[in-house]
Write a protein that holds these residues in place. Structure first.
Motif, PDB file in Angstrom:
ATOM      1  N   SER A 182       0.834  -1.211   0.000  1.00 14.40           N
ATOM      2  CA  SER A 182       0.000   0.000   0.000  1.00 14.40           C
ATOM      3  C   SER A 182       0.862   1.252   0.000  1.00 14.40           C
ATOM      4  O   SER A 182       0.581   2.221  -0.713  1.00 14.40           O
ATOM      5  N   LEU A 183       1.942   1.226   0.783  1.00 14.51           N
ATOM      6  CA  LEU A 183       2.835   2.373   0.860  1.00 14.51           C
ATOM      7  C   LEU A 183       3.573   2.589  -0.455  1.00 14.51           C
ATOM      8  O   LEU A 183       3.682   3.719  -0.954  1.00 14.51           O
ATOM      9  N   PHE A 184       4.069   1.498  -1.044  1.00 13.04           N
ATOM     10  CA  PHE A 184       4.837   1.584  -2.285  1.00 13.04           C
ATOM     11  C   PHE A 184       3.978   2.112  -3.435  1.00 13.04           C
ATOM     12  O   PHE A 184       4.344   3.078  -4.120  1.00 13.04           O
ATOM     13  N   TYR A 185       2.834   1.498  -3.640  1.00 12.66           N
ATOM     14  CA  TYR A 185       1.984   1.910  -4.753  1.00 12.66           C
ATOM     15  C   TYR A 185       1.223   3.190  -4.451  1.00 12.66           C
ATOM     16  O   TYR A 185       0.908   3.961  -5.368  1.00 12.66           O
ATOM     17  N   GLY A 186       0.934   3.436  -3.173  1.00 17.90           N
ATOM     18  CA  GLY A 186       0.249   4.678  -2.807  1.00 17.90           C
ATOM     19  C   GLY A 186       1.100   5.899  -3.088  1.00 17.90           C
ATOM     20  O   GLY A 186       0.632   6.869  -3.694  1.00 17.90           O
ATOM     21  N   THR A 187       2.382   5.851  -2.669  1.00 19.59           N
ATOM     22  CA  THR A 187       3.273   6.987  -2.933  1.00 19.59           C
ATOM     23  C   THR A 187       3.601   7.092  -4.422  1.00 19.59           C
ATOM     24  O   THR A 187       3.702   8.191  -4.965  1.00 19.59           O
ATOM     25  N   GLY A 188       3.765   5.936  -5.080  1.00 21.35           N
ATOM     26  CA  GLY A 188       4.033   5.961  -6.524  1.00 21.35           C
ATOM     27  C   GLY A 188       2.883   6.560  -7.299  1.00 21.35           C
ATOM     28  O   GLY A 188       3.082   7.374  -8.213  1.00 21.35           O
ATOM     29  N   LEU A 189       1.677   6.192  -6.924  1.00 19.44           N
ATOM     30  CA  LEU A 189       0.492   6.756  -7.573  1.00 19.44           C
ATOM     31  C   LEU A 189       0.363   8.233  -7.265  1.00 19.44           C
ATOM     32  O   LEU A 189      -0.051   9.030  -8.113  1.00 19.44           O
ATOM     33  N   GLY A 190       0.765   8.617  -6.039  1.00 20.66           N
ATOM     34  CA  GLY A 190       0.732  10.033  -5.670  1.00 20.66           C
ATOM     35  C   GLY A 190       1.664  10.857  -6.534  1.00 20.66           C
ATOM     36  O   GLY A 190       1.336  11.974  -6.948  1.00 20.66           O
TER      37      GLY A 190
END
Length: 320
Positions: A249-257
């Motif tokens: 969640s952290l990896f893809y959440g920040t990447g998507l951000g």
């Protein structure tokens, strides 16, 4: 337009965060602290997995590979940013910029693929526990880890090599603290159609497909957990994949951000700060997430640290 002479235009300018000297000093200390915590935390995870025989399992072997990739991911960008702040220089050579692009894509892809393999490991452990030991044997685990590294190394080449065919304008200013590929492509004076096609193709193959695999694995995992009758059984099953789910969640959440902020306001300060979360925060927090939520890791880390303290004391005594 004619291609610029490479010897005349072999330096890019990384604009970084700010020109304020006071803020730069604060920023240098903050980035240095985060970088040291990231490297030290991930190194401790690797040492714990190597030194403790109880952690010689697929999940922890893959975790040590993830820690190695996180160290490489952070080391690709932050040391150069720290050097530029310390020397009050903003330049980076063309070769250095291309190297940053390559290794940034490589370690980013590696993180992505390892998280996918780890999701598959959790899927087998929860959905097919009786067959887990047979399917997820050491040979398959090693092959998947080596395969993810090989795919990352080769998959990063097309995006990097196609940059070499471009000619660049004279104003080579990148509004970032590292050579981010989309920002580099914006500086090209020649046609970037091929580059964009390659970027989108690699992103789909090494980004979207692995993410789809993670989502499918967790859909099966949640389905299996919901079929468990007891609350204790549900909690136990969920706890085995909770750390990995948080990291995903952290990896893809920040990447998507980063993607959404750059799409909404290109080259904005918001996009720059989102990139800091993506490149620094996620690799720094991963060791804490796994160590705080996993008793075996905490015990192994305690053993590693207890061995390091007497060693440091004996070295001090010898030097004195």
């Amino acid at each position: 337009m004619e291609r610029e002479n490479q010897t005349e235009a072999d330096n890019f300018i990384l604009l970084g965060f700010t020109d304020d000297p006071d803020l730069q000093s604060l920023l240098f200390g903050l980035l240095l602290a985060m970088y040291l915590v990231t490297v030290l935390g991930n190194l401790l995870i690797i040492l714990a997995v190597i030194s403790d025989s109880h952690l010689h399992m697929p999940m922890y072997f893959l975790l040590s590979n993830l820690s190695l990739a996180d160290i490489g991911f952070t080391s690709t960008t932050i040391p150069k940013a720290l050097r530029n702040i310390h020397t009050h220089s903003k330049g980076i050579t063309f070769a250095g910029c291309i190297s940053q692009v390559y290794f940034f894509v490589l370690f980013g892809c590696q993180d992505n693929l390892l998280l996918t393999v780890m999701a598959y490991d959790r899927f087998l452990a929860i959905c097919h526990p009786l067959h887990y030991v047979v399917i997820m044997n050491p040979r398959l685990c090693l092959l998947m880890a080596l395969g993810s590294w090989l795919v990352s190394v080769l998959g990063s080449l097309p995006e990097t090599l196609t940059v070499l065919r471009l000619s660049f304008c004279t104003k080579l200013k990148i509004p970032h603290f590292f050579c981010d590929l989309p920002e580099v492509l914006k500086l090209a004076c020649s046609d970037t159609l091929i580059n964009n096609v390659v970027v989108y193709t690699v992103t789909i193959i090494l980004g979207v497909f692995p993410l789809s695999g993670i989502l499918f694995s967790y859909s099966q995992i949640f389905s299996s957990i919901l079929r468990i009758s007891s609350a204790e059984g549900k909690y136990k099953a969920f706890s085995t994949c909770g750390s990995h789910l948080l990291v995903v969640s952290l990896f893809y959440g920040t990447g998507l951000g980063v993607y959404l902020s750059s799409a909404a306001t290109p080259s904005s300060r918001m996009g720059l700060m989102a990139s800091v979360l993506y490149t620094m925060l996620t690799p720094m927090l991963n060791p804490f997430i796994y160590s705080l939520r996993n008793r075996d890791i905490k015990v192994a880390l305690g053993r590693v640290l207890s061995k390091m303290v007497p060693l440091s004391e004996s070295v001090e005594a010898h030097l004195s």
